[in-house]
Design a protein around this motif. Sequence first.
Motif, PDB file in Angstrom:
ATOM      1  N   PHE A  76       0.824  -1.197   0.000  1.00  0.00           N
ATOM      2  CA  PHE A  76       0.000   0.000   0.000  1.00  0.00           C
ATOM      3  C   PHE A  76       0.866   1.258   0.000  1.00  0.00           C
ATOM      4  O   PHE A  76       0.529   2.262  -0.633  1.00  0.00           O
ATOM      5  CB  PHE A  76      -0.942  -0.003   1.200  1.00  0.00           C
ATOM      6  N   LYS A  77       1.979   1.202   0.704  1.00  0.00           N
ATOM      7  CA  LYS A  77       2.897   2.337   0.704  1.00  0.00           C
ATOM      8  C   LYS A  77       3.523   2.502  -0.675  1.00  0.00           C
ATOM      9  O   LYS A  77       3.738   3.630  -1.149  1.00  0.00           O
ATOM     10  CB  LYS A  77       3.978   2.138   1.760  1.00  0.00           C
ATOM     11  N   ASP A  78       3.813   1.364  -1.336  1.00  0.00           N
ATOM     12  CA  ASP A  78       4.391   1.409  -2.676  1.00  0.00           C
ATOM     13  C   ASP A  78       3.412   1.997  -3.683  1.00  0.00           C
ATOM     14  O   ASP A  78       3.817   2.681  -4.633  1.00  0.00           O
ATOM     15  CB  ASP A  78       4.796   0.007  -3.123  1.00  0.00           C
ATOM     16  N   MET A  79       2.126   1.717  -3.501  1.00  0.00           N
ATOM     17  CA  MET A  79       1.123   2.289  -4.400  1.00  0.00           C
ATOM     18  C   MET A  79       1.215   3.812  -4.413  1.00  0.00           C
ATOM     19  O   MET A  79       1.186   4.444  -5.468  1.00  0.00           O
ATOM     20  CB  MET A  79      -0.290   1.873  -3.958  1.00  0.00           C
ATOM     21  N   LYS A  80       1.324   4.380  -3.237  1.00  0.00           N
ATOM     22  CA  LYS A  80       1.396   5.832  -3.130  1.00  0.00           C
ATOM     23  C   LYS A  80       2.707   6.351  -3.693  1.00  0.00           C
ATOM     24  O   LYS A  80       2.724   7.319  -4.477  1.00  0.00           O
ATOM     25  CB  LYS A  80       1.248   6.253  -1.670  1.00  0.00           C
ATOM     26  N   ARG A  81       3.817   5.702  -3.329  1.00  0.00           N
ATOM     27  CA  ARG A  81       5.127   6.201  -3.716  1.00  0.00           C
ATOM     28  C   ARG A  81       5.398   6.023  -5.208  1.00  0.00           C
ATOM     29  O   ARG A  81       5.935   6.914  -5.870  1.00  0.00           O
ATOM     30  CB  ARG A  81       6.206   5.480  -2.901  1.00  0.00           C
ATOM     31  N   GLN A  82       5.034   4.870  -5.776  1.00  0.00           N
ATOM     32  CA  GLN A  82       5.377   4.566  -7.161  1.00  0.00           C
ATOM     33  C   GLN A  82       4.347   5.066  -8.172  1.00  0.00           C
ATOM     34  O   GLN A  82       4.695   5.429  -9.301  1.00  0.00           O
ATOM     35  CB  GLN A  82       5.563   3.062  -7.334  1.00  0.00           C
ATOM     36  N   LEU A  83       3.068   5.066  -7.758  1.00  0.00           N
ATOM     37  CA  LEU A  83       2.025   5.369  -8.731  1.00  0.00           C
ATOM     38  C   LEU A  83       1.182   6.595  -8.400  1.00  0.00           C
ATOM     39  O   LEU A  83       0.411   7.047  -9.238  1.00  0.00           O
ATOM     40  CB  LEU A  83       1.081   4.166  -8.887  1.00  0.00           C
ATOM     41  N   GLY A  84       1.285   7.083  -7.193  1.00  0.00           N
ATOM     42  CA  GLY A  84       0.403   8.166  -6.801  1.00  0.00           C
ATOM     43  C   GLY A  84      -1.026   7.696  -6.628  1.00  0.00           C
ATOM     44  O   GLY A  84      -1.971   8.481  -6.776  1.00  0.00           O
ATOM     45  N   ALA A  85      -1.193   6.398  -6.339  1.00  0.00           N
ATOM     46  CA  ALA A  85      -2.521   5.825  -6.094  1.00  0.00           C
ATOM     47  C   ALA A  85      -2.662   5.632  -4.597  1.00  0.00           C
ATOM     48  O   ALA A  85      -2.068   4.725  -4.015  1.00  0.00           O
ATOM     49  CB  ALA A  85      -2.677   4.502  -6.836  1.00  0.00           C
ATOM     50  N   ASP A  86      -3.432   6.484  -3.956  1.00  0.00           N
ATOM     51  CA  ASP A  86      -3.496   6.495  -2.507  1.00  0.00           C
ATOM     52  C   ASP A  86      -4.945   6.581  -2.050  1.00  0.00           C
ATOM     53  O   ASP A  86      -5.843   6.887  -2.835  1.00  0.00           O
ATOM     54  CB  ASP A  86      -2.698   7.689  -1.969  1.00  0.00           C
ATOM     55  N   GLY A  87      -5.183   6.288  -0.779  1.00  0.00           N
ATOM     56  CA  GLY A  87      -6.506   6.402  -0.212  1.00  0.00           C
ATOM     57  C   GLY A  87      -7.066   5.062   0.206  1.00  0.00           C
ATOM     58  O   GLY A  87      -6.728   4.026  -0.375  1.00  0.00           O
ATOM     59  N   ASP A  88      -7.925   5.075   1.221  1.00  0.00           N
ATOM     60  CA  ASP A  88      -8.406   3.813   1.758  1.00  0.00           C
ATOM     61  C   ASP A  88      -9.244   3.027   0.761  1.00  0.00           C
ATOM     62  O   ASP A  88      -9.153   1.787   0.704  1.00  0.00           O
ATOM     63  CB  ASP A  88      -9.181   4.022   3.069  1.00  0.00           C
ATOM     64  N   PHE A  89     -10.027   3.698  -0.087  1.00  0.00           N
ATOM     65  CA  PHE A  89     -10.800   2.933  -1.060  1.00  0.00           C
ATOM     66  C   PHE A  89      -9.906   2.355  -2.152  1.00  0.00           C
ATOM     67  O   PHE A  89     -10.177   1.272  -2.676  1.00  0.00           O
ATOM     68  CB  PHE A  89     -11.906   3.785  -1.692  1.00  0.00           C
ATOM     69  N   ALA A  90      -8.836   3.048  -2.499  1.00  0.00           N
ATOM     70  CA  ALA A  90      -7.876   2.497  -3.456  1.00  0.00           C
ATOM     71  C   ALA A  90      -7.273   1.213  -2.898  1.00  0.00           C
ATOM     72  O   ALA A  90      -7.105   0.224  -3.621  1.00  0.00           O
ATOM     73  CB  ALA A  90      -6.778   3.520  -3.751  1.00  0.00           C
ATOM     74  N   TYR A  91      -6.954   1.207  -1.594  1.00  0.00           N
ATOM     75  CA  TYR A  91      -6.407   0.012  -0.961  1.00  0.00           C
ATOM     76  C   TYR A  91      -7.459  -1.092  -0.888  1.00  0.00           C
ATOM     77  O   TYR A  91      -7.165  -2.281  -1.115  1.00  0.00           O
ATOM     78  CB  TYR A  91      -5.916   0.328   0.451  1.00  0.00           C
ATOM     79  N   ALA A  92      -8.696  -0.701  -0.585  1.00  0.00           N
ATOM     80  CA  ALA A  92      -9.776  -1.681  -0.516  1.00  0.00           C
ATOM     81  C   ALA A  92      -9.999  -2.334  -1.876  1.00  0.00           C
ATOM     82  O   ALA A  92     -10.294  -3.528  -1.972  1.00  0.00           O
ATOM     83  CB  ALA A  92     -11.054  -1.006  -0.029  1.00  0.00           C
ATOM     84  N   TYR A  93      -9.864  -1.549  -2.935  1.00  0.00           N
ATOM     85  CA  TYR A  93     -10.006  -2.054  -4.305  1.00  0.00           C
ATOM     86  C   TYR A  93      -8.998  -3.170  -4.575  1.00  0.00           C
ATOM     87  O   TYR A  93      -9.318  -4.177  -5.223  1.00  0.00           O
ATOM     88  CB  TYR A  93      -9.844  -0.884  -5.274  1.00  0.00           C
TER      89      TYR A  93
END
Length: 288
Positions: free
Chosen positions: A143-160
Amino acid sequence: MRLTGRRESTNVDDRRHIRGGKKAGLGLGGMIVVGIIIWLMGGNPLSVLNYADTESMFMEQGESTAYTPTAQDEELAKFSRQILAGTEDIWTKEFQKMGRTYRAPRLVLFTGSVQSACGGASSSTGPFYCSADQSVYIDLSFFKDMKRQLGADGDFAYAYVIAHEVGHHVQYLLGILDNAHKQMSRVSEKESNRISVRLELQADFFAGIWAHHDNKMFNSLEDGDIEEGINAASKIGDDYLQKKAQAYTVPDSFNHGTSAQRMRWLKKGITSGKVSDGDTFSLSYNEL
């Protein structure tokens, strides 16, 4: 997302205390285009391997060492258990509508590397579903990598992310994975990739189905949540990732769907809420 007071699933195998060992050697061949961000191609590399039955993965298990989770790690673990519980509640009801019984997958939390019934994997593999043991595997650092590498952040993004992998489990229970496996073993690599795209887009749709009914049952979605999920879907399209990695695309190698396709099918599931609307196999490939 509104999760306060929500139950946490107990169908969880927490292996985060087991660390070390060599990372998995991934024989994904043409099934994975950008090796350094394998999951970011769609989140299910091991299931693709399981469908094709052409590759295997191996690893050396490390010794058990002390692991002290951070407060953020524990929050993510709790969040994952709550989202899994939500998928259990929703898919139990959806299967009942179909006259079927839902058997929930197990969630395996790991750190560094893990061994599944589909083979070995490292954290670089990203979250995946293994139909051989009906389990979803995830290293929460992803989940941390999602934010750092892609700029994809947020609890619903993680839930997805979690709901997408559970979507593959739904495919397994409905017999879709077995049928896809048989088809993929009989066709060319190009056609096999196209079948894989259909599987991944349907898993996106099923993630949307979960979100639709979870919101109806628990009023879980807040302003901006759907946008977070759509943004995440856009960042894991084959075309987006190939352009990011090599500045050009190879459409015949796509095996998870374009950004536009992934956004469309996730949004369709959220809007529709009907499992019957998610047949990605009856449409022509150009209609996906």
